[in-house]
Every structure is written in C-alpha cells, then in structure tokens.
Design an enzyme around this catalytic site. Structure first.
Site, PDB file in Angstrom:
ATOM      1  N   HIS A 197       0.884  -1.349   0.000  1.00 44.01           N
ATOM      2  CA  HIS A 197       0.025   0.133   0.015  1.00 44.01           C
ATOM      3  C   HIS A 197       0.959   1.090   0.035  1.00 44.01           C
ATOM      4  CE1 HIS A 197      -3.213  -2.848   1.053  1.00 44.01           C
ATOM      5  NE2 HIS A 197      -2.550  -3.238   1.815  1.00 44.01           N
TER       6      HIS A 197
ATOM      7  N   SER B 145      13.845  21.962 -16.357  1.00 43.13           N
ATOM      8  CA  SER B 145      12.444  22.805 -16.631  1.00 43.13           C
ATOM      9  C   SER B 145      12.850  24.042 -17.416  1.00 43.13           C
ATOM     10  CB  SER B 145      11.991  23.104 -15.224  1.00 43.13           C
ATOM     11  OG  SER B 145      10.919  24.192 -15.193  1.00 43.13           O
TER      12      SER B 145
ATOM     13  N   LYS C 178      14.971  22.464 -11.134  1.00 46.40           N
ATOM     14  CA  LYS C 178      14.319  21.082 -11.361  1.00 46.40           C
ATOM     15  C   LYS C 178      15.236  19.872 -12.162  1.00 46.40           C
ATOM     16  CE  LYS C 178      10.853  19.937 -10.797  1.00 46.40           C
ATOM     17  NZ  LYS C 178       9.459  19.895 -11.470  1.00 46.40           N
TER      18      LYS C 178
ATOM     19  N   GLU D 186       9.602   8.441 -16.993  1.00 45.97           N
ATOM     20  CA  GLU D 186       8.094   8.883 -16.997  1.00 45.97           C
ATOM     21  C   GLU D 186       7.722   8.575 -18.588  1.00 45.97           C
ATOM     22  OE1 GLU D 186       6.899  12.812 -15.118  1.00 45.97           O
ATOM     23  OE2 GLU D 186       9.225  13.063 -15.582  1.00 45.97           O
TER      24      GLU D 186
END
Ligand code: ARG
Length: 469
Positions: A168, A289, A295, A302
């Site tokens: 979980h 970024s 960033k 991804e």
C-alpha cells in the site's frame, strides 16, 4: 532509410493489375489503399523471400538456371538501390511487393515477370511479416539479456542495502534493495520468455499457400522453409494467408513487458523525488524545466511509463482488426503493420533507455536505511518472536499492535522501548533477546530461504538468475 514516395499515378505503365477494368483507379483510392509508405520497411524480407521462392521454382523446373541467376542478381541490385536510397517508391504500385517486382521487370525484362509464378501477395506478405518479426524478436531478446545483466549487477552491489519494502506504499518490512531489483529481473525474464515463445509459434512458412488455396506447381515448401530458416510450413493454406495471431501475441507480450517497465519506472520516479530520495538518476537521463531552474525531471522513466499506453492500444487495434474476419485474406490485414512496427520500435527504445539508465542508478543507502528505521518495519518480527514463545499468532498481532501504539505516543522506535514497555502490563514473555530480532539486519537475515530477502539468498538468486541470461 525511409525513402520518399512519389504520389503521381502511373496506372498505365505496368504493374497496375487492372486488365479487367475499364477505368483507371480513382486517385484518392490509389493513395487510400496503398501501404508503401509503411511496408517499405519489409524490403529486405521481401527480397529474401523472393530469392528463396525463385530458388525453389528452379528446382521444380518453372525457371531455368539462367533465369534464376538473372532474378537473383536483379533482386540484389534492387536491395543495394533501396539501401542506398536510390529507389523511388511509387504509390501507384501500392506496396513493397509490387514496387520491387516492377523494378525487377524494369531491370531484367520478361524473366522478371516469371517470379510471381505460384505465389500471391497474400502468402508473400504473411511471410515477410513473420520474417521481420522474427528478426525483431531476436534483437529485442538480445537487448533484454543486456538489461537482465544490468539488473543483476546492480542487485549484486546492493545485496546488503537495506530499504523498506512496501505494501500500500506504506513501509511494511525491511528488505534489501538487491532483492527488490531482482523482482524486476524476474518480470523481465518472463517477458523475454514470452517473446521467445511467440517466436517459436510464428516460425512457420506461409509461402506456397499462394492466394488462399495453394498452387498447382507442387511447390517444394520444405525447401523454401529451410532456405528462410523456418522450423516448418503452415499446415493450412487458408490459415497461412489470413491469420495474424503471431502479431497479436507479440503485441500482448510487449504490452505486458511495457506494463512491467511502467511499474519499475513509477518506482524510479517516486524514489528519485526529494520526498523519497532513495536513488539518484544519472543527470544525462534527466531533463531541466523551462521555468524552474532547480528542477531535475525524470523524463525518461516517465516517458517509458507513458509509452505503455500506446502499446496497449496497438494490442487492442490488432485484436479488433482480426475480430470477425472471414477466411481467408482480407485487405483489413494491411492494417496490421503500423501497430506491429510501432510496438517493436517502442519496446526496443524503452529497452535501450533502461540499458543506459539502470547501471547508473545510484542508491542513497543512508536515506533508505533511515526510512526503514522509522517505519516500525520489524513489528512482524516481534510477532513472530512471540509465536516462537508459544503465543498464538493472532494474540501476538494484538500485543505488538499495542507496543506500536505506545512507541508512536512516545515518539520512539520499537527497538527503543524497554523490555517492560514491550511486554505491556502484566506480561513477561518478551526477554532481552528480543533486540536481536528488532534490528533490521536480524529481520532480514531471518528470511533465509529460497525467494527470501536475506542477503545470502539474494546472492544465490543472482547467481541462478545469471545462468538464465
Ligand atoms: N499490402 C498488402 C497487405 O499488406 C499485401 C497483400 C495484398 N493482397 C491483396 N490481395 N490485395 O496486406
């Protein structure tokens, strides 16, 4: 390699297949029905298939030796022209098969017109796709082997690295990072085996089926199969030209493989965040970024996660393409290529990315250890200790729950509670040897069996795994 396509209609200058028609093909229909923009990718397989077919035709006296030599030389010239980007693909010639045959006739004259004897584009294209998928699988399996090695290497250097195992997404029990990585390895090994299994079933020769019924020339199909490296021939001519189950099977295996990769990539994204900080991804696999200078985005994992969607889509596209098609060949099947090719390319690209990234994943061992310490991850070990002292497991579960509640209220770890605090009021079953069990090392070392997280078992698993690569 993709050559530009001429869209000028040339219906009248050969290869038009329009002897029985009274008007030329509608210009839109010509473009709409053509596949040359994407099936040109099959040119090598098409030429290899034609050479094997012609070789067989000579053995059954359809071609003379001189004609065979001319055809083979012509096809080799065409292959060189295509590889050199010198063949202008023609939309009016519809597909790769007609373009190559037409060029052969241009090069060697009437002998070229004999190549298509006893053959149809239906068995030709089915052969080409199988050959193409077979060699694609061979390349993918090679890449999967490289990734398996990379995972085993990283697991080996982290066989003792402690991290929390999750259920979980909550810290559950201590494990080693090496053990976690070997879970990825197991998925990948099954993904590879699925591709190998798909290869076994697809490696049967369709040629000889001709349009759908076979050919009257009594083709020596076994010879063609041998020349092209097939294990055997498709047993039924109708099935040979019409089914694309091998492509569906490949896409299913690929969708599953990408689904697995999406899970690993999700973990990489989570773990490389400031919130987890379990791993550091190599800078060259991350991007910046356009607005936030600080960033470091995990774009590669991804994107792999995202690419799962398109491959799942290809699987559904192919299943739907095949659904309800009557025997035998239907033009619907021309739609098999783009999803199949894209599934091949997507899997290859994702593997390339992971092969580059995995060896350079850096484990932030101190952070992983701290996260394991704060999560009461040895609570189950305390319960198992009580079971060894003859407390029934359900009662043990209850007692440990109370100890965890106390530890939470005192802001301590379980191992920081005293024996009295661990026992609770009126109990004395827990003794000072409990602290061996409550350490992370003790907990991990106790899972010492096949498939368990003990470092010695992880090392054995890695050794067995390497033998399967
Ligand atoms: N381009 C076609 C395909 O990919 C080749 C087979 C054409 N056969 C036919 N009967 N029209 O399926």
């Amino acid at each position: 390699m993709e050559n530009s396509t001429s869209q000028t209609p040339h219906a009248a200058d050969g290869g038009s297949l329009r002897g029985r028609f009274s008007e030329a093909t509608d210009e839109f229909v010509q473009v709409f029905t053509a596949s040359i923009d994407f099936d040109q990718r099959l040119f090598r397989e098409d030429i290899a298939g034609s050479i094997a077919h012609a070789t067989m035709l000579e053995t059954i006296n359809v071609l003379t030796k001189a004609e065979l030599d001319q055809i083979v030389a012509g096809l080799q010239t065409i292959q060189a022209e295509i590889e050199g980007g010198r063949l202008q693909w023609r939309v009016d010639l519809e597909d790769v098969h007609m373009n190559i045959e037409h060029r052969l006739i241009e090069l060697i004259g009437d002998t070229g017109k004999k190549l298509h004897t006893g053959r149809s584009r239906n068995d030709q294209v089915a052969t080409d796709i199988r050959l193409h998928l077979r060699s694609s699988i061979d390349g993918l399996v090679e890449q999967q082997g490289q990734l398996m090695t990379a995972l085993a290497d990283l697991a080996e250097s982290n066989a003792d690295t402690i991290m929390p195992g999750f259920t979980h997404l909550q810290a559950a029990q201590p494990i080693t990072f090496g053990h976690h990585l070997m879970a990825w390895f197991e998925m990948l090994r099954r993904d590879r085996d699925r591709l190998l299994d798909c290869r076994k079933r697809l490696n049967q020769l369709p040629l000889g089926a001709a349009a759908l019924a076979g050919s009257p020339y009594k083709p020596n199909r076994a010879l063609v199969a041998e020349l092209l490296g097939f294990d055997g021939v498709c047993e039924n001519s109708l099935d040979a030209v019409s089914d694309r189950d091998f492509a569906i099977e490949f896409c299913a295996a690929t969708a599953l493989s990408l689904t697995h990769m999406s899970r690993w990539c999700e973990e990489m994204v989570l773990w490389s965040s400031q919130q987890f900080n379990f791993i550091t991804l190599p800078d060259r696999f991350c991007t910046g970024s356009s607005i936030m200078p600080q960033k470091k985005n995990p774009d590669v994992p991804e994107l792999i996660r995202g690419k799962t969607g398109r491959v799942n889509g290809h699987l559904i596209a192919l299943l739907t393409l095949m659904k309800s098609q009557p025997l035998a060949y239907n033009k619907d099947n021309q739609e098999d290529k783009e999803p199949l090719f894209d599934a091949i390319d997507t899997l290859a690209n994702c593997l390339t990315a992971l092969i580059g990234m995995v060896p350079n994943i850096q484990a932030n061992k101190d952070v992983m250890l701290d996260a394991t310490l704060i999560g009461f991850t040895t609570a189950t070990d305390l319960a198992d200790y009580l079971v060894r002292k003859n407390v029934p497991f359900r009662d043990a579960h209850e007692l440990v729950g109370q100890a965890v509640q106390l530890a939470v209220s005192l802001g301590k770890g379980l191992e920081e509670l005293s024996v009295e605090e661990l026992n609770g009021p009126g109990q004395s079953v827990i003794e000072s040897d409990i602290y061996d069990v409550l350490t992370l090392q003790g907990s991990i070392a106790s899972r010492d069996h096949l498939g368990g997280t003990a470092p010695s078992q992880v090392r054995k698993a890695i050794a067995r795994a390497r033998a399967t690569i």
